[in-house]
Every structure is written in structure tokens, then in C-alpha cells.
Design an enzyme around this catalytic site. Structure first.
Site, PDB file in Angstrom:
ATOM      1  N   HIS A 180     -45.930  21.573 -29.370  1.00 52.10           N
ATOM      2  CA  HIS A 180     -47.166  21.717 -30.162  1.00 52.10           C
ATOM      3  C   HIS A 180     -47.545  20.318 -30.586  1.00 52.10           C
ATOM      4  CE1 HIS A 180     -46.031  25.977 -31.489  1.00 52.10           C
ATOM      5  NE2 HIS A 180     -44.874  25.493 -31.109  1.00 52.10           N
ATOM      6  N   LYS A 237     -39.051  17.388 -34.570  1.00 54.57           N
ATOM      7  CA  LYS A 237     -40.478  17.067 -34.552  1.00 54.57           C
ATOM      8  C   LYS A 237     -40.715  15.632 -34.997  1.00 54.57           C
ATOM      9  CE  LYS A 237     -41.294  18.641 -39.247  1.00 54.57           C
ATOM     10  NZ  LYS A 237     -42.284  19.029 -40.219  1.00 54.57           N
ATOM     11  N   GLN A 245     -57.911  21.935 -36.239  1.00 57.14           N
ATOM     12  CA  GLN A 245     -56.956  20.981 -35.675  1.00 57.14           C
ATOM     13  C   GLN A 245     -57.419  20.520 -34.303  1.00 57.14           C
ATOM     14  OE1 GLN A 245     -53.218  23.161 -35.690  1.00 57.14           O
ATOM     15  NE2 GLN A 245     -52.549  21.956 -37.443  1.00 57.14           N
ATOM     16  N   HIS A 280     -51.076  22.716 -26.809  1.00 61.67           N
ATOM     17  CA  HIS A 280     -49.719  23.187 -26.524  1.00 61.67           C
ATOM     18  C   HIS A 280     -49.375  22.834 -25.098  1.00 61.67           C
ATOM     19  CE1 HIS A 280     -50.870  25.561 -30.046  1.00 61.67           C
ATOM     20  NE2 HIS A 280     -49.604  25.402 -30.370  1.00 61.67           N
ATOM     21  N   ARG A 331     -56.345  29.038 -43.666  1.00 60.44           N
ATOM     22  CA  ARG A 331     -55.079  29.142 -44.394  1.00 60.44           C
ATOM     23  C   ARG A 331     -55.391  29.342 -45.860  1.00 60.44           C
ATOM     24  NH1 ARG A 331     -52.062  24.204 -41.177  1.00 60.44           N
ATOM     25  NH2 ARG A 331     -52.284  25.188 -39.147  1.00 60.44           N
ATOM     26  N   CYS A 370     -51.277  28.631 -31.791  1.00 66.53           N
ATOM     27  CA  CYS A 370     -50.155  28.836 -30.857  1.00 66.53           C
ATOM     28  C   CYS A 370     -50.116  30.224 -30.226  1.00 66.53           C
ATOM     29  CB  CYS A 370     -48.817  28.550 -31.496  1.00 66.53           C
ATOM     30  SG  CYS A 370     -48.840  27.541 -32.952  1.00 66.53           S
ATOM     31  N   ASP A 374     -55.830  20.589 -31.649  1.00 68.88           N
ATOM     32  CA  ASP A 374     -54.567  21.221 -31.288  1.00 68.88           C
ATOM     33  C   ASP A 374     -54.355  21.239 -29.779  1.00 68.88           C
ATOM     34  OD1 ASP A 374     -52.265  22.489 -31.935  1.00 68.88           O
ATOM     35  OD2 ASP A 374     -53.176  24.419 -32.451  1.00 68.88           O
TER      36      ASP A 374
HETATM   37 ZN   LIG Z   1     -48.794  25.366 -32.231  1.00 71.09          ZN
END
Ligand SMILES: [Zn+2]
Ligand SMILES: [Zn+2]
Length: 637
Positions: A511, A465, A382, A386, A364, A335, A384
Site C-alpha cells: 500500500h 512500513k 489519498q 496498491h 473517516r 484497499c 493511493d
Molecule cells: Zn491500502
């Protein structure tokens, strides 16, 4: 007094009547089969009094799948285990024995260590207890009495537990065994129809490694032998499908102690990984996402702005910077980089929505003890993205993401279900903003007919979410991707766009990661398919077996031909019997095996298709079949 039954009728009882007395008032059969009473949603021992106006539900041996009914059964079985162990091992010290998901355990300090071999004899002893008959009785006593009693019995763990107990101290006794216990318990042991001790493990008293190490005996129990058999069968299947085992067997990946929680992908595993990556890229392109690439490390100041320094630092890998007071953090999420990208230019409402996608490696620092194969890793990738948009664009964007989810999971024949997490107590933004945001998520789920449950108050402080789950062939539910509405991070980064009114507004950020992570998704796919990947995902799609030396050249030519059409093919020329090579291909779960001998030619190929059996096909027919199966990677929506 009166209590209320599940059908809303009222039952008149003498004041202070217990659960078992309520059962007797309804009927002798119910009283005999009762195992527990549910009161206003919680559970209570049948021996305890009910109060006026309480809503009660009596659970019986017929509620054999009810989690509460199983809990009381399994906890009572744990007491039988403790009784058996105390009889077989004089001097043993007993600690705690709670029910857990799928069973129970009891922790003991044995005078001499025991091994798994001891479990069968303990199990026999427990069965003898059930045959002899065991009835539970409950008594209450003061702290002093409890301490005195367990000191006299040389049970130091129980003494310690008694000191920590809140409220009245209760004891439960069956046969020769009395335990300090809150209950609830069964009336008697006759309803324990099937039990099994499953394993041994070490466990520290109170989970603290500075304390004595105890021996934990795990077991399970059911209301019928058929239920236990079904449970053991599921366990066996889960073991057979374990992705760590299949990962080795199919040569997909491994882990090394030099980098815990970080898979080393082998060439065959990488094929699967890249197939998913291809689906990700293709669909992102079709759906208007823009691929970007952002740094892996950022200085502390960036993490302070994003909020990770405060909330997530414990889970981040930090690296020293150029000077003593500088620190860098390896990114655990994409992000912040995407916020910087969006903020790097003046934006107008005409530019929105902007959808940035990136599948970068993230790190992580998960605790070593929680790592589990590919499903819990430190190195995460991910799928991922946005989405930066105006508040008004949110409904259409969320709708498009849900459409994407349906499509994506459909590729794998999976039916996703969702959890919609709504506003928590502590939150940012106005009620009106939350109303709009939650409505957008809910409408999108409804419109696509997606199954979901609502987690009231489970949203993040910055927005509601949707968490995505799937249920695999064994009925296990897995958390996969997530779609999060965010009005916090764009504010922290001071992001704006110029609106139609020529004033600056803050964009909303959505996200979303739909696989969740490649690592976890592949781990789950391996178990879902038990390694039998669909043709389009299979690391090796076809193997050609030349019968003898004289057939090798023709076999290679066929291999090259299929390879040129874009299929993953190998030729097994090893000096092994044909039977052995066919078996190996089956073990490696190769979808197609083509045997090439004297009788074979492009007009007549001996083809073995996994699950479909043997047939003779021409090369053109085989290619047509391959192209059909490969098209499953992109089913029409
Ligand atoms: Zn994010
Ligand atoms: Zn107990």
C-alpha cells in the site's frame, strides 16, 4: 559507591549521595548550574539519592535546548504561577500544572472568572518572585498527612490527587507555596531567565465534561531571553502562515458547520488541487500504475473480510441498507476495492506486478475535537495505490516507490525523511518473511541515501512500513505519506496467482500513498510557501492591469494571448487606482503583474515579477520566462 559519568569514567561518592552532591564532587560551578540529573536515561530530582553503578548525566542551565532541562524549568515556572495566583486571588483552588510541549499550564478554579487582561499582572508577580529569590525544597509524607494538610487548606483537587497517588507522596515548597508534586524541580528560580503567560482556556477537571470547568493558564519559560524571543517569533510566523487564514485570504477553500472536517474547495483552491492531480496522473503513468475506480460504499460483509469491521468501525460512516439487517459502510480506505479487482481474474506470475492507483474520496469519522483545517479532516483524498507482486519482486518495487518519493518531494523543494517501522511483538508471518520484507525497505532507503530513523517494533501486525515526513521552513515536522508491506489483506481476500511451478501462491501487497492526502498536503504546502506558490501552482499566474479605459482592449488581447499559451491570467479592469490594484495583486500573491498603458506594446511590457522586481520585457521574453517557470512542475529526475 560509584556512579558512571557520560565519558564512562567513574565517580566515587558516599553511599546515598544525591545528584546535587555528585555535582559538588565534580566542581562548584557545575553544582551551581545543575538543574536535573539524568539517570539511566530517565530523569531524577537533584535532591534524590543515587545508587551504586548508575549512569548519570548532570544537566545544567547551559543545556538550554534539552527537552528534559526545559521540562524541569517550565514545570518549576508553573509552580511560580500557582504561587502568584494564590497570592493575587485568595480562595482560588489549584488543580494540576504539568509541563507540555513548548511550555506549561496550570489549572485553577477561580472564585470569580478572570480574563486575558489579568495575565500581565500575574506575570509581574511571578517576576517579583524570581527577583526575591525562590528555592525549592522537597519533603515526603504519608497519605494521611497529605490529605489532612490539603483539607486544612481547602484544596479539594489536591486531596483527590493525594488519594490517587502511588508510592511515597512528595511535596515541593517555594516561597509561600507548597504543591503536591512528584517533581523534579530546579534548585532555585534564578535560572528562569525568561517567562511568558500566553493564553487562557477552559478545561474540565480530569478532562471530563461532567466535572467542574476550570481555568487553564498557559505559559512558557526559557533559559534565556533570546530563546524566548526566538520562540515567540516562530509562533508569530506560524500564525502568519496558518493555512486556514491564508486559505481565506487567497480564496482557496472554506469549511461549513453542516459537514465538519470536509473542505469546500473554491475555484482557486481547485486549481492547486488539479495541479497536484496532474502530477499524480503523469507520474503514475510514467511509472507503470494503472488508474482504476472502485465503489465508495460496500456492505458489512466486505468490511468483515477486510478486517475494518473489527478494527476500524468506530471511524466509519455507516448507512442503512435495503433491508433491516443490512448495513453499508462508506470507505475509509481504497484497499478492499483493489483486492476485489485483483481477485476478479485468474492471475499468473507473468501478470505481476500489478499496480492499481485511485484517488477516491474517503471518509473517516474523526472526533470533532481533533479536526484541524486541512491537516485533519473527515473527507480525505489519498494519492493511493496498491502494488500486487511476488515476494521476489518486493525489493525492486519498494526501490521504485522510494525513487518516486524522492522525485515527488523534489518537485516542491522538500527533503523527505522517513521512519522505518519494524516487526512488532504480535505479528503474522515467519521471521524469514519479516527479514526479507524489512531488508527490502531498508535497502531501498539506503540506496537512495534517504535519511531515516528506525522505529523498532513499530510496524503493523501485517508487515513493516515506511512513514514519510517532511520538515517545513519553520522546522516543523509533518507526517505525510506511507509505504506498507502487507501479507495479511491478500490472505483475507484469498488472493492468489499461478507461479512458475504451476502452483497457487499469495501475492504481497504494497500500500502506498505519497502525498498522503491531497487535503493535508495542500494545507502543508500553503504554510510551507506562506501562500507564495511557485508559478506552476499559483491559482492566478499573471494579472494584467490596464492603466486607463483606453488600454482595456489591448490588455484583454494580451490576456487572451497568454491564456492561449496555457497560462492562468486575469485582467483587473476595476475602477481603482493603479497603486491599489498592484497592492491587491501582491496581497493575492499573484507571481506576475503586467501594467499596460500608453508606453506598452508587445515589444515593451512593464512586468513586475514577485521577488525579482520590475523589468521591461517583450512578449516573447515574457512567454519564455513563463514556460521556464512552468517547467518546474516536472523537474528532470
Ligand atoms: Zn491500502
Ligand atoms: Zn510540580
Amino acid at each position: 559507591m560509584k556512579v558512571v559519568l557520560p565519558d564512562s569514567s567513574e565517580l566515587e561518592l558516599p553511599d546515598g549521595a544525591t545528584g546535587i552532591e555528585a555535582a559538588r564532587a565534580i566542581g562548584p560551578k557545575l553544582a551551581e548550574q545543575a538543574v536535573l540529573v539524568r539517570v539511566n536515561g530517565g530523569t531524577r530530582d537533584l535532591r534524590l539519592p543515587l545508587a551504586d553503578g548508575e549512569r548519570i548525566q548532570l544537566l545544567t542551565t547551559r543545556d538550554s535546548q534539552d527537552p528534559d532541562a526545559l521540562f524541569v524549568l517550565r514545570h518549576s515556572t508553573a509552580h511560580l504561577l500557582a504561587e502568584a495566583v494564590m497570592r493575587l486571588y485568595p480562595g482560588v483552588k489549584i488543580a494540576i500544572g504539568p509541563p507540555v510541549a513548548d511550555g506549561f499550564y496550570y489549572d485553577f478554579e477561580f472564585p470569580e472568572p478572570i480574563s486575558e487582561d489579568a495575565l500581565a499582572a500575574i506575570e509581574d508577580e511571578m517576576r517579583r518572585e524570581i527577583e526575591d529569590g525562590r528555592v525549592w525544597s522537597r519533603e515526603e509524607l504519608s497519605l494521611d498527612q497529605a490529605v489532612e494538610r490539603f483539607e486544612a487548606e481547602s484544596q479539594p483537587y489536591k486531596v483527590e490527587l493525594a488519594h490517587g497517588a502511588e508510592g511515597a507522596i512528595s511535596l515541593y515548597t517555594q516561597g509561600e507555596f507548597t504543591d503536591l508534586c512528584r517533581g523534579p524541580h530546579l534548585q532555585d528560580a534564578s535560572s528562569i531567565r525568561a517567562l511568558k503567560l500566553t493564553s487562557l482556556a477552559g478545561a474540565y477537571w480530569r478532562g471530563d465534561e461532567r466535572n467542574t470547568q476550570l481555568t487553564r493558564i498557559y505559559g512558557t519559560a526559557f533559559y534565556s531571553q533570546a530563546d524566548l524571543d526566538a520562540h515567540l517569533e516562530r509562533l508569530e510566523q506560524a500564525r502568519a502562515r496558518d493555512h486556514r487564514r491564508i486559505g481565506r485570504q487567497l480564496d482557496l477553500f472554506h469549511f461549513d458547520e453542516h459537514s465538519p472536517g470536509s473542505p469546500l474547495w473554491h475555484p482557486k483552491g481547485m486549481v492547486i488541487y488539479n495541479q497536484l492531480e496532474e502530477v499524480r496522473r503523469r507520474e503514475n503513468r510514467r511509472r507503470g500504475y494503472l488508474e482504476v475506480k472502485t465503489p465508495l460504499i460496500y456492505d458489512k460483509a466486505l468490511w468483515i473480510t477486510s478486517g475494518h469491521w473489527e478494527k476500524f468501525r468506530e471511524n466509519m460512516f455507516l448507512i442503512p441498507g435495503d433491508t433491516d439487517d443490512q448495513t453499508y459502510g462508506i470507505k475509509p480506505m481504497n484497499c478492499p476495492g483493489h483486492m476485489l479487482l485483483f481477485g476478479s481474474q485468474l492471475r499468473s506470475y507473468r501478470d505481476l506486478p500489478v499496480r492499481y492507483a485511485e484517488a477516491a474520496p474517503l471518509h473517516r469519522n474523526e472526533l470533532a475535537g481533533t479536526l484541524h483545517g486541512l491537516t485533519r479532516v473527515r473527507y480525505v483524498t489519498q494519492d493511493d495505490a496498491h502494488i500486487f507482486c511476488t515476494e521476489d519482486q518486493v525489493p525492486a518495487e519498494v526501490d521504485a516507490v522510494i525513487d518516486y518519493v524522492r522525485y515527488l518531494y523534489g518537485v516542491f523543494g522538500m527533503e523527505p525523511h522517513a521512519e522505518l517501522a519494524t516487526r512488532p511483538e504480535n505479528r503474522l508471518g515467519t521471521d524469514k518473511q519479516w527479514d526479507k520484507a524489512e531488508e527490502a525497505l531498508r535497502n531501498a532507503l539506503d540506496r537512495h541515501g534517504m535519511r531515516y530513523v528506525t522505529g523498532e517494533g513499530e510496524g503493523t501486525f501485517y508487515g513493516p512500513k515506511i512513514d514519510l515526513h517532511m520538515t517545513d521552513v519553520l522546522g516543523r515536522s509533518w507526517q505525510m505519506g506511507t509505504i506498507q508491506y502487507d501479507m495479511q489483506m491478500p490472505a483475507r481476500f484469498g488472493l492468489t496467482y499461478m507461479g512458475t511451478d504451476n502452483a497457487e501462491h499469495m501475492p504481497i501487497v504494497i500500500h502506498r500513498a505519497l502525498f498522503g492526502s491531497f487535503e493535508r498536503f495542500i494545507g502543508i504546502l500553503v504554510e510551507h510557501y506562506a501562500g507564495d506558490f511557485p508559478f506552476w501552482l499559483a491559482p492566478v499566474q499573471a494579472r494584467i492591469l490596464p492603466v486607463g479605459l483606453g488600454h482595456q482592449e489591448a490588455a484583454r488581447a494580451l490576456g487572451n494571448r497568454l491564456d492561449a499559451e496555457g497560462f492562468r491570467v486575469d485582467v483587473d479592469e476595476r475602477d481603482e487606482t493603479l497603486g491599489k490594484r498592484i497592492r491587491d495583486a501582491e496581497l493575492e500573491k499573484v507571481p506576475f503583474v503586467v501594467v499596460y498603458g500608453d508606453r506598452e506594446s508587445d515589444d515593451a511590457l512593464a512586468v513586475r515579477e514577485r521577488a525579482a522586481g520590475q523589468s521591461t520585457l517583450t512578449l516573447d521574453e515574457l512567454l519564455a520566462r513563463f514556460h521556464d517557470l512552468a517547467a518546474e512542475a516536472d523537474p528532470s529526475p
